[in-house]
Scaffold this motif. Sequence first.
Motif, mmCIF file in Angstrom:
data_model
loop_
_atom_site.group_PDB
_atom_site.id
_atom_site.type_symbol
_atom_site.label_atom_id
_atom_site.label_comp_id
_atom_site.label_asym_id
_atom_site.label_seq_id
_atom_site.Cartn_x
_atom_site.Cartn_y
_atom_site.Cartn_z
ATOM 1 N N LYS A 189 8.786 5.019 -61.282
ATOM 2 C CA LYS A 189 7.370 4.800 -61.585
ATOM 3 C C LYS A 189 6.509 4.870 -60.327
ATOM 4 C CE LYS A 189 7.987 2.536 -65.967
ATOM 5 N NZ LYS A 189 8.425 1.363 -66.703
ATOM 6 N N VAL A 190 7.018 4.338 -59.234
ATOM 7 C CA VAL A 190 6.252 4.420 -57.982
ATOM 8 C C VAL A 190 6.117 5.877 -57.558
ATOM 9 C CG1 VAL A 190 6.202 3.779 -55.542
ATOM 10 C CG2 VAL A 190 6.901 2.103 -57.263
ATOM 11 N N ARG A 191 7.216 6.633 -57.647
ATOM 12 C CA ARG A 191 7.145 8.057 -57.280
ATOM 13 C C ARG A 191 6.130 8.786 -58.151
ATOM 14 N NH1 ARG A 191 13.094 8.351 -57.996
ATOM 15 N NH2 ARG A 191 13.993 7.331 -56.165
ATOM 16 N N LYS A 192 6.165 8.519 -59.440
ATOM 17 C CA LYS A 192 5.223 9.182 -60.347
ATOM 18 C C LYS A 192 3.788 8.801 -59.996
ATOM 19 C CE LYS A 192 6.269 9.767 -64.661
ATOM 20 N NZ LYS A 192 6.572 9.565 -66.096
ATOM 21 N N ALA A 193 3.549 7.523 -59.735
ATOM 22 C CA ALA A 193 2.195 7.062 -59.409
ATOM 23 C C ALA A 193 1.683 7.703 -58.126
ATOM 24 C CB ALA A 193 2.184 5.535 -59.285
ATOM 25 N N LEU A 194 2.583 7.920 -57.163
ATOM 26 C CA LEU A 194 2.164 8.516 -55.889
ATOM 27 C C LEU A 194 1.684 9.951 -56.069
ATOM 28 C CD1 LEU A 194 4.961 7.190 -53.490
ATOM 29 C CD2 LEU A 194 2.577 6.422 -53.636
ATOM 30 N N GLY A 195 2.137 10.605 -57.122
ATOM 31 C CA GLY A 195 1.737 11.991 -57.368
ATOM 32 C C GLY A 195 0.460 12.118 -58.183
ATOM 33 N N ILE A 196 -0.193 11.019 -58.472
ATOM 34 C CA ILE A 196 -1.398 11.007 -59.302
ATOM 35 C C ILE A 196 -2.581 10.547 -58.460
ATOM 36 C CG2 ILE A 196 -2.490 9.941 -61.326
ATOM 37 C CD1 ILE A 196 0.364 9.579 -62.482
ATOM 38 N N LYS A 197 -3.715 11.198 -58.609
ATOM 39 C CA LYS A 197 -4.938 10.756 -57.946
ATOM 40 C C LYS A 197 -5.717 9.824 -58.879
ATOM 41 C CE LYS A 197 -4.680 12.944 -54.014
ATOM 42 N NZ LYS A 197 -4.543 12.171 -52.740
ATOM 43 N N GLY A 198 -6.413 8.885 -58.287
ATOM 44 C CA GLY A 198 -7.183 7.939 -59.090
ATOM 45 C C GLY A 198 -6.522 6.584 -59.121
ATOM 46 N N ALA A 199 -7.002 5.707 -59.970
ATOM 47 C CA ALA A 199 -6.483 4.340 -60.045
ATOM 48 C C ALA A 199 -5.156 4.306 -60.790
ATOM 49 C CB ALA A 199 -7.500 3.438 -60.741
ATOM 50 N N ARG A 200 -4.184 3.655 -60.183
ATOM 51 C CA ARG A 200 -2.863 3.493 -60.789
ATOM 52 C C ARG A 200 -2.465 2.026 -60.702
ATOM 53 N NH1 ARG A 200 -1.609 6.861 -56.115
ATOM 54 N NH2 ARG A 200 -3.738 6.180 -55.794
ATOM 55 N N PHE A 201 -1.826 1.525 -61.753
ATOM 56 C CA PHE A 201 -1.502 0.095 -61.821
ATOM 57 C C PHE A 201 -0.058 -0.069 -62.288
ATOM 58 C CE2 PHE A 201 -1.008 -3.919 -64.022
ATOM 59 C CZ PHE A 201 -1.660 -4.825 -63.194
ATOM 60 N N ILE A 202 0.734 -0.868 -61.544
ATOM 61 C CA ILE A 202 2.112 -1.181 -61.962
ATOM 62 C C ILE A 202 2.322 -2.687 -61.862
ATOM 63 C CG2 ILE A 202 4.574 -0.782 -61.585
ATOM 64 C CD1 ILE A 202 3.893 1.857 -60.227
ATOM 65 N N ASN A 203 2.722 -3.292 -62.975
ATOM 66 C CA ASN A 203 3.051 -4.721 -63.010
ATOM 67 C C ASN A 203 4.573 -4.872 -62.928
ATOM 68 O OD1 ASN A 203 1.755 -7.441 -63.555
ATOM 69 N ND2 ASN A 203 3.412 -7.465 -65.052
ATOM 70 N N VAL A 204 5.066 -5.625 -61.934
ATOM 71 C CA VAL A 204 6.511 -5.735 -61.703
ATOM 72 C C VAL A 204 6.966 -7.173 -61.933
ATOM 73 C CG1 VAL A 204 8.399 -5.259 -60.118
ATOM 74 C CG2 VAL A 204 6.264 -3.947 -59.917
ATOM 75 N N LEU A 205 7.775 -7.396 -62.965
ATOM 76 C CA LEU A 205 8.303 -8.739 -63.211
ATOM 77 C C LEU A 205 9.233 -9.135 -62.068
ATOM 78 C CD1 LEU A 205 8.310 -11.074 -65.314
ATOM 79 C CD2 LEU A 205 10.468 -10.115 -66.154
ATOM 80 N N SER A 206 8.938 -10.270 -61.417
ATOM 81 C CA SER A 206 9.621 -10.664 -60.179
ATOM 82 C C SER A 206 9.914 -12.161 -60.221
ATOM 83 C CB SER A 206 8.724 -10.349 -58.964
ATOM 84 O OG SER A 206 8.236 -9.022 -59.004
ATOM 85 N N PRO A 207 11.083 -12.579 -60.736
ATOM 86 C CA PRO A 207 11.381 -14.004 -60.868
ATOM 87 C C PRO A 207 11.244 -14.771 -59.556
ATOM 88 C CG PRO A 207 12.989 -12.705 -62.071
ATOM 89 C CD PRO A 207 12.156 -11.725 -61.290
ATOM 90 N N CYS A 208 10.799 -16.034 -59.688
ATOM 91 C CA CYS A 208 10.633 -16.941 -58.549
ATOM 92 C C CYS A 208 11.681 -18.050 -58.655
ATOM 93 C CB CYS A 208 9.222 -17.528 -58.580
ATOM 94 S SG CYS A 208 8.978 -18.895 -57.424
ATOM 95 N N VAL A 209 12.511 -18.185 -57.625
ATOM 96 C CA VAL A 209 13.629 -19.134 -57.689
ATOM 97 C C VAL A 209 13.156 -20.575 -57.906
ATOM 98 C CG1 VAL A 209 15.523 -20.131 -56.355
ATOM 99 C CG2 VAL A 209 15.220 -17.654 -56.437
#
Length: 286
Positions: A189-209
């Motif tokens: 998803k990051v690679r795909k987003a880098l190939g796009i111009k304009g606003a891109r948004f990725i929400n990453v679930l990241s548990p907190c210990v």
Amino acid sequence: MFNREDDILVSGHTACAGCGAAIAIRTVMREIGRDSIVVNATGCAEIFTSCYPYSAWKVPYIHVTFENAAAVATGVARALRARGNTHTHVVVIAGDGATYDIGMGILSGMLERNEDVLYICYDNEAYMNTGIQRSSSTPYKSWTTTSQVGSKIKGKPEPKVDIVEIAKAHGIPYAASASIGYIADLQNKVRKALGIKGARFINVLSPCVPGWRIDPSETVEIAKLAVDTGFYKIREFENGRETVNIQPKFTPVEEYLKRQGRFKHLTKEDIEEIQRMVYRKWGREP
């Protein structure tokens, strides 16, 4: 495979053992590379990566307040383009408190104007850095220090906000959700987003210990269970068209909830209610 030369967020930072946000940021920045400028909203990542006079970043880094990361990134991106630089990636790194809540208005403006910025939210589902207070990303009936458990109230009474739907509603070219439980999907998803111009948004679930009250060795496994149970949906919107990237196995949601201290107060009836909510989200009959 990566080697240490690929790391942009390097070792020596002060994140907790098993920190999901550190895993998310390290993975994302390996894909983005050194031709980038990071704008980091106040939160866990700012504390554990840039404790003065040290820095764990190998790229230009700007720490800003909770609310204005999207505005600062907009200014950086416009300044670069005005100078003829069309190759440097401008990246926002922000937690759910700065994204879902405090910075929402400015984020909305950035998305609505379709600014050339990649916005990454490491979503640990509460204000973990300031004492585990609830955010609008906190799940239904989860314990936090401001959604406590007693005889009448059992954790947060409201459901989690769907931030990817909100981002998509701005008509941006790319909005997605990901999890550190599925690293290859996040990388893609990051690679795909880098190939796009304009606003891109990725929400990453990241548990907190400490916030999820889990064992540090189980961070990635629990992030994977969130997806496998259907509790957290992995998908992307490209120009408004939805693709579900990972179909859940529909492992019973109890397998996900019982591994976390923030849900230890749930009764059998509570778990059954949450299971029905998960099924409804996927259009399945209980």
